[in-house]
Design an enzyme around this catalytic site. Structure first.
Site, PDB file in Angstrom:
ATOM      1  N   CYS A  42      35.692  58.019  73.300  1.00 39.19           N
ATOM      2  CA  CYS A  42      36.238  57.888  71.952  1.00 39.19           C
ATOM      3  C   CYS A  42      37.389  58.867  71.830  1.00 39.19           C
ATOM      4  O   CYS A  42      37.207  60.061  72.056  1.00 39.19           O
ATOM      5  CB  CYS A  42      35.163  58.180  70.901  1.00 39.19           C
ATOM      6  SG  CYS A  42      35.835  58.271  69.230  1.00 39.19           S
ATOM      7  N   ASP A  73      35.931  49.313  73.349  1.00 38.29           N
ATOM      8  CA  ASP A  73      35.475  50.708  73.445  1.00 38.29           C
ATOM      9  C   ASP A  73      35.716  51.247  74.852  1.00 38.29           C
ATOM     10  O   ASP A  73      36.068  52.416  75.050  1.00 38.29           O
ATOM     11  CB  ASP A  73      33.977  50.775  73.114  1.00 38.29           C
ATOM     12  CG  ASP A  73      33.542  52.129  72.583  1.00 38.29           C
ATOM     13  OD1 ASP A  73      34.395  53.023  72.468  1.00 38.29           O
ATOM     14  OD2 ASP A  73      32.348  52.299  72.287  1.00 38.29           O
TER      15      ASP A  73
HETATM   16  C1  LIG Z   1      33.726  54.036  66.411  1.00 40.77           C
HETATM   17  C2  LIG Z   1      32.612  53.126  66.867  1.00 40.77           C
HETATM   18  C3  LIG Z   1      33.049  51.712  66.749  1.00 40.77           C
HETATM   19  C4  LIG Z   1      32.159  53.473  68.250  1.00 40.77           C
HETATM   20  O1  LIG Z   1      32.590  52.864  69.198  1.00 40.77           O
HETATM   21  C5  LIG Z   1      31.207  54.585  68.433  1.00 40.77           C
HETATM   22  O2  LIG Z   1      30.762  55.204  67.469  1.00 40.77           O
HETATM   23  O3  LIG Z   1      30.886  54.875  69.610  1.00 40.77           O
END
Ligand SMILES: CC(C)C(=O)C(=O)O
Length: 314
Positions: A256, A31
């Protein structure tokens, strides 16, 4: 230097309802790095994972088998796992979005995988090119095959506390998605505050909704982003509810690619500082961890967003 060396009391709260040990699920290599625009060389990623393992972290989310077109930063998943010196006692889970991703993960010899679902219709469409209901047609066969192959499967639920397109998310909707993942065979759910809008109150509401629907608190993990500076307060709220697995990212790296308002994850150093202050065991060598994040910040060419890393190594 940590809380103990400063001579601060080790248990700042009453402690009665807090767990005695927390498992830190380190998501920095996945992440944390997935949103970096400059591709990080595979040897740097391998060293990052190795340093984190040496610092005592026992769950290292190593990478993701998403299509390289969507997350070019993690296109080296196979090479990374081939080069990695996988240590005894350390788990290296990887994300798998679909059956193709699972095939790749199995070929790479992984033992732990995670699928990722959305709690909202819009994010399911944008992140998974699916729908809130339709997403399960993608995950259920992946979970079943992974289990048949002897793998442990974690289920992520994104946007559990708020969504940039739909606003507040009803806890019942989060529970419905989470329970389908558990019913399909996931051993644990990680509840994601993907854009970092949760507060201690909304964390309590969502956790209560799960436990009131019969899900054991031990089956739940929390995954906070620190966009509004609430990640630590939210973690404390979750610990007080009995959560014993907390996701965090060394140095507070993260974001993200499909939710622009998402910033870094809860920093592992900030989490360890909190746990030390509460007298909760975690098994991590704090100094080695801070050194690792400072090292990674140098590789990335910018200071770590972690308050603790800045205070100690800034
Ligand atoms: C997509 C998921 C795995 C994530 O890292 C989040 O929701 O922050």
């Amino acid at each position: 230097m940590g809380v103990r060396e400063l001579g601060l009391p080790e248990r700042l709260g009453s402690g009665e309802s807090l767990p005695s040990r927390v498992e830190i699920w380190e998501v920095g290599p996945r992440d944390g790095l997935q949103n970096e625009t400059e591709v990080v060389p595979v040897e740097v990623k391998v060293e990052f994972l190795d340093r984190l393992a040496r610092a005592g972290l026992t769950t290292l989310e190593a990478t993701s088998f998403v299509h390289p077109k969507w997350v070019p930063q993690l296109a080296d998943a196979e090479e990374l796992l081939a080069r990695l010196d996988r240590r005894d006692g350390v788990r290296y889970p990887v994300l798998v979005p679909n059956e193709r991703g699972l095939d790749r993960a199995l070929a790479a010899g992984v033992t732990h995988v995670a699928v990722f679902a959305s709690a909202t219709e819009t994010f399911a469409r944008r992140n998974l090119n699916s729908g809130l209901d339709a997403q399960f047609a993608m995950f259920e066969p992946v979970i079943a095959r992974a289990r048949e192959s002897g793998l442990d499967v974690r289920g992520y639920v994104s946007m559990c506390f708020g969504d940039p397109w739909e606003g507040a998310v009803a806890p019942e909707q989060v529970v419905a998605v989470g329970k389908r993942l558990l019913d399909a065979g996931c051993s644990q759910l990680s509840l994601g505050d993907t854009i970092g809008v949760a507060t201690a109150a909304s964390v309590e509401r969502v956790l209560d909704a799960f436990t009131e629907s019969g899900v054991a608190i031990g089956d739940l993990a929390v995954h906070f982003h620190d966009t509004y500076g609430q990640a630590l307060a939210n973690t404390l709220a979750a610990l007080r509810k009995g959560v014993t697995t907390v996701d965090s990212s060394a140095g507070g790296l993260g974001g993200c690619p499909y939710a622009e308002s998402a910033t870094g994850n809860l920093a592992t150093e900030d989490l360890v500082w909190l746990l030390d202050g509460l007298g909760i065991e975690h098994g991590v060598d704090f100094d080695a961890l801070v050194e690792t994040s400072a090292w990674m910040a140098t590789r990335l060419g910018r200071p770590s967003p972690s308050r603790v890393v800045r205070a100690l190594a800034g």
